[in-house]
Design a protein around this motif. Sequence first.
Motif, PDB file in Angstrom:
ATOM      1  N   LEU A 372       0.835  -1.197   0.000  1.00  0.00           N
ATOM      2  CA  LEU A 372       0.000   0.000   0.000  1.00  0.00           C
ATOM      3  C   LEU A 372       0.875   1.254   0.000  1.00  0.00           C
ATOM      4  O   LEU A 372       1.709   1.448   0.883  1.00  0.00           O
ATOM      5  CB  LEU A 372      -0.913   0.001   1.228  1.00  0.00           C
ATOM      6  CG  LEU A 372      -1.878   1.182   1.357  1.00  0.00           C
ATOM      7  CD1 LEU A 372      -2.846   1.218   0.178  1.00  0.00           C
ATOM      8  CD2 LEU A 372      -2.645   1.110   2.675  1.00  0.00           C
ATOM      9  N   GLY A 373       0.698   2.090  -1.017  1.00  0.00           N
ATOM     10  CA  GLY A 373       1.457   3.330  -1.113  1.00  0.00           C
ATOM     11  C   GLY A 373       2.918   3.149  -1.460  1.00  0.00           C
ATOM     12  O   GLY A 373       3.712   4.097  -1.330  1.00  0.00           O
ATOM     13  N   GLU A 374       3.279   1.978  -1.967  1.00  0.00           N
ATOM     14  CA  GLU A 374       4.681   1.682  -2.261  1.00  0.00           C
ATOM     15  C   GLU A 374       5.298   2.681  -3.236  1.00  0.00           C
ATOM     16  O   GLU A 374       6.496   2.976  -3.155  1.00  0.00           O
ATOM     17  CB  GLU A 374       4.789   0.261  -2.826  1.00  0.00           C
ATOM     18  CG  GLU A 374       6.191  -0.177  -3.188  1.00  0.00           C
ATOM     19  CD  GLU A 374       6.242  -1.610  -3.724  1.00  0.00           C
ATOM     20  OE1 GLU A 374       7.205  -1.919  -4.454  1.00  0.00           O
ATOM     21  OE2 GLU A 374       5.330  -2.405  -3.413  1.00  0.00           O
ATOM     22  N   HIS A 375       4.505   3.235  -4.129  1.00  0.00           N
ATOM     23  CA  HIS A 375       5.050   4.097  -5.180  1.00  0.00           C
ATOM     24  C   HIS A 375       4.676   5.568  -4.983  1.00  0.00           C
ATOM     25  O   HIS A 375       4.733   6.351  -5.942  1.00  0.00           O
ATOM     26  CB  HIS A 375       4.563   3.596  -6.545  1.00  0.00           C
ATOM     27  CG  HIS A 375       4.972   2.186  -6.840  1.00  0.00           C
ATOM     28  ND1 HIS A 375       4.169   1.111  -6.531  1.00  0.00           N
ATOM     29  CD2 HIS A 375       6.115   1.675  -7.364  1.00  0.00           C
ATOM     30  CE1 HIS A 375       4.787  -0.008  -6.883  1.00  0.00           C
ATOM     31  NE2 HIS A 375       5.966   0.311  -7.392  1.00  0.00           N
ATOM     32  N   ASN A 376       4.294   5.937  -3.780  1.00  0.00           N
ATOM     33  CA  ASN A 376       3.938   7.345  -3.533  1.00  0.00           C
ATOM     34  C   ASN A 376       5.054   8.306  -3.935  1.00  0.00           C
ATOM     35  O   ASN A 376       4.839   9.265  -4.686  1.00  0.00           O
ATOM     36  CB  ASN A 376       3.616   7.555  -2.049  1.00  0.00           C
ATOM     37  CG  ASN A 376       2.192   7.144  -1.700  1.00  0.00           C
ATOM     38  OD1 ASN A 376       1.400   6.801  -2.582  1.00  0.00           O
ATOM     39  ND2 ASN A 376       1.858   7.174  -0.425  1.00  0.00           N
ATOM     40  N   ASP A 377       6.247   8.052  -3.427  1.00  0.00           N
ATOM     41  CA  ASP A 377       7.351   8.977  -3.703  1.00  0.00           C
ATOM     42  C   ASP A 377       7.685   9.008  -5.183  1.00  0.00           C
ATOM     43  O   ASP A 377       7.901  10.088  -5.768  1.00  0.00           O
ATOM     44  CB  ASP A 377       8.585   8.585  -2.884  1.00  0.00           C
ATOM     45  CG  ASP A 377       8.395   8.808  -1.390  1.00  0.00           C
ATOM     46  OD1 ASP A 377       7.287   9.236  -0.991  1.00  0.00           O
ATOM     47  OD2 ASP A 377       9.341   8.543  -0.622  1.00  0.00           O
ATOM     48  N   GLU A 378       7.716   7.821  -5.810  1.00  0.00           N
ATOM     49  CA  GLU A 378       8.070   7.741  -7.225  1.00  0.00           C
ATOM     50  C   GLU A 378       7.055   8.472  -8.099  1.00  0.00           C
ATOM     51  O   GLU A 378       7.425   9.317  -8.923  1.00  0.00           O
ATOM     52  CB  GLU A 378       8.156   6.278  -7.654  1.00  0.00           C
ATOM     53  CG  GLU A 378       8.362   6.074  -9.147  1.00  0.00           C
ATOM     54  CD  GLU A 378       8.205   4.626  -9.583  1.00  0.00           C
ATOM     55  OE1 GLU A 378       7.870   4.408 -10.761  1.00  0.00           O
ATOM     56  OE2 GLU A 378       8.406   3.723  -8.736  1.00  0.00           O
ATOM     57  N   VAL A 379       5.782   8.171  -7.915  1.00  0.00           N
ATOM     58  CA  VAL A 379       4.749   8.739  -8.787  1.00  0.00           C
ATOM     59  C   VAL A 379       4.538  10.215  -8.506  1.00  0.00           C
ATOM     60  O   VAL A 379       4.531  11.046  -9.426  1.00  0.00           O
ATOM     61  CB  VAL A 379       3.432   7.948  -8.634  1.00  0.00           C
ATOM     62  CG1 VAL A 379       2.292   8.658  -9.364  1.00  0.00           C
ATOM     63  CG2 VAL A 379       3.596   6.532  -9.173  1.00  0.00           C
ATOM     64  N   TYR A 380       4.355  10.557  -7.244  1.00  0.00           N
ATOM     65  CA  TYR A 380       4.081  11.957  -6.928  1.00  0.00           C
ATOM     66  C   TYR A 380       5.297  12.847  -7.179  1.00  0.00           C
ATOM     67  O   TYR A 380       5.153  14.016  -7.526  1.00  0.00           O
ATOM     68  CB  TYR A 380       3.601  12.096  -5.487  1.00  0.00           C
ATOM     69  CG  TYR A 380       2.236  11.480  -5.247  1.00  0.00           C
ATOM     70  CD1 TYR A 380       1.251  11.544  -6.221  1.00  0.00           C
ATOM     71  CD2 TYR A 380       1.930  10.851  -4.047  1.00  0.00           C
ATOM     72  CE1 TYR A 380       0.001  10.987  -6.017  1.00  0.00           C
ATOM     73  CE2 TYR A 380       0.684  10.296  -3.818  1.00  0.00           C
ATOM     74  CZ  TYR A 380      -0.282  10.365  -4.807  1.00  0.00           C
ATOM     75  OH  TYR A 380      -1.518   9.811  -4.597  1.00  0.00           O
ATOM     76  N   GLY A 381       6.476  12.270  -7.017  1.00  0.00           N
ATOM     77  CA  GLY A 381       7.677  13.045  -7.312  1.00  0.00           C
ATOM     78  C   GLY A 381       7.870  13.253  -8.795  1.00  0.00           C
ATOM     79  O   GLY A 381       8.079  14.374  -9.269  1.00  0.00           O
ATOM     80  N   ALA A 382       7.752  12.165  -9.571  1.00  0.00           N
ATOM     81  CA  ALA A 382       8.025  12.246 -11.008  1.00  0.00           C
ATOM     82  C   ALA A 382       6.927  12.962 -11.774  1.00  0.00           C
ATOM     83  O   ALA A 382       7.191  13.754 -12.684  1.00  0.00           O
ATOM     84  CB  ALA A 382       8.232  10.839 -11.568  1.00  0.00           C
TER      85      ALA A 382
END
Length: 400
Positions: A372-382
């Motif tokens: 859950l939320g594993e890609h928060n930093d990747e997606v929201y950052g990129a």
Amino acid sequence: MTTSPPGPLADLRVVETGSLIAGPFCGQLLADFGAEVIKVEDPARGDPMREWGVHAEGTSLSWPVIARGKKSVTCDLRSAEGQRILRELVAQADVLVENFRPGTLERWGLSPEALHEINPGLVLVRVTGYGQDGPYAGRAGFGSIGEAMGGLRHVTGEPDRPPSRTGISLGDSLAGTFSALGAMMALHARQRTGRGQVVDTAIYEAVLAFMESLLPEWQLAGHRRERTGAILPGIAPSNAYPTADGAEVIIGANRDTVFTRLCAAMDRPELAAEDELGTHAARGERQRELDELISAWTRTMPTDELLDRLHEAGVPAGRVYTAADMAADPHFAARKAIVRLMHPELGDFPMQNVVPRLSDTPGEVRGLGPELGEHNDEVYGALLGADAGQLARWREAKVI
């Protein structure tokens, strides 16, 4: 994640806001062929499929399958800030998949018109029980109800018992499949028009689409299909037949030429020449008698010997497979119908592979369902340019 060549949909970005099966199965199919599928989940608990179904060591065995190949981000879509985040994601997406009750997106200020102002080329896939309009549109809808309303439940089971069901969520999966097909058609149309559109999938209509000639049979012939158990009336021989070692084998030999081959395999070639059994219509009229005759023969042989004889004769036949049979079958292995990935807690994790096969740009299972939320930093950052401070503020406010 693997580093294999990209699939045929690798140039597509899909935002999936649905939960459970119907919408997420659409996302699974698109991810299988390389689309970047960003799954938006509630920060508190995520998709209920994380908890549903059979578990092993406390882990759902359904989630890694239906969320395979996807990226998970958390976002509270009930909050104004969460809705703003979704708008920013949609602005950079090709497809948005949702399966909320009709009117939900509209209440959040995310109607199709509003979304197309942000992104005119967006394909909005909407999966519901009854569709976006009509007198039942506002009702809560589940796959099981769609199966009933679409006609499937009425014809499933034994004739002397209440309607039964298959052991899978068939209505949901059919709706998800049609939704993925609709998304592809809408994207194809976008190549000519430059505009996106709404794909409106109703679960009951997805089931209805599979009901063959049920409607004209009723209106034009006065025939109402009923539950018939393991057979289709008038289609014979086509049934499950017992073997000497206690198993059952499915034999489908209702076509004239195939029935002739079955009779030869039974050492009863004269049966195919008899007026009572020599034609499709005649066999349908004597279906029960024919099944009893074939059963008396199949009971004399062990399963493997029976299947060898039928296959050599060119008669379609097969045992009723369990998961154990699939795992041990050499044909499954040769075609890689089962793919195995490593689960961080459970180790070797088998599941069905991608269907269909493409010769030049095949699909691939690129990873198990994410945390859950594993890609928060990747997606929201990129995609959104969110820095560490912004991410921290969203987390503190429980927006993500």
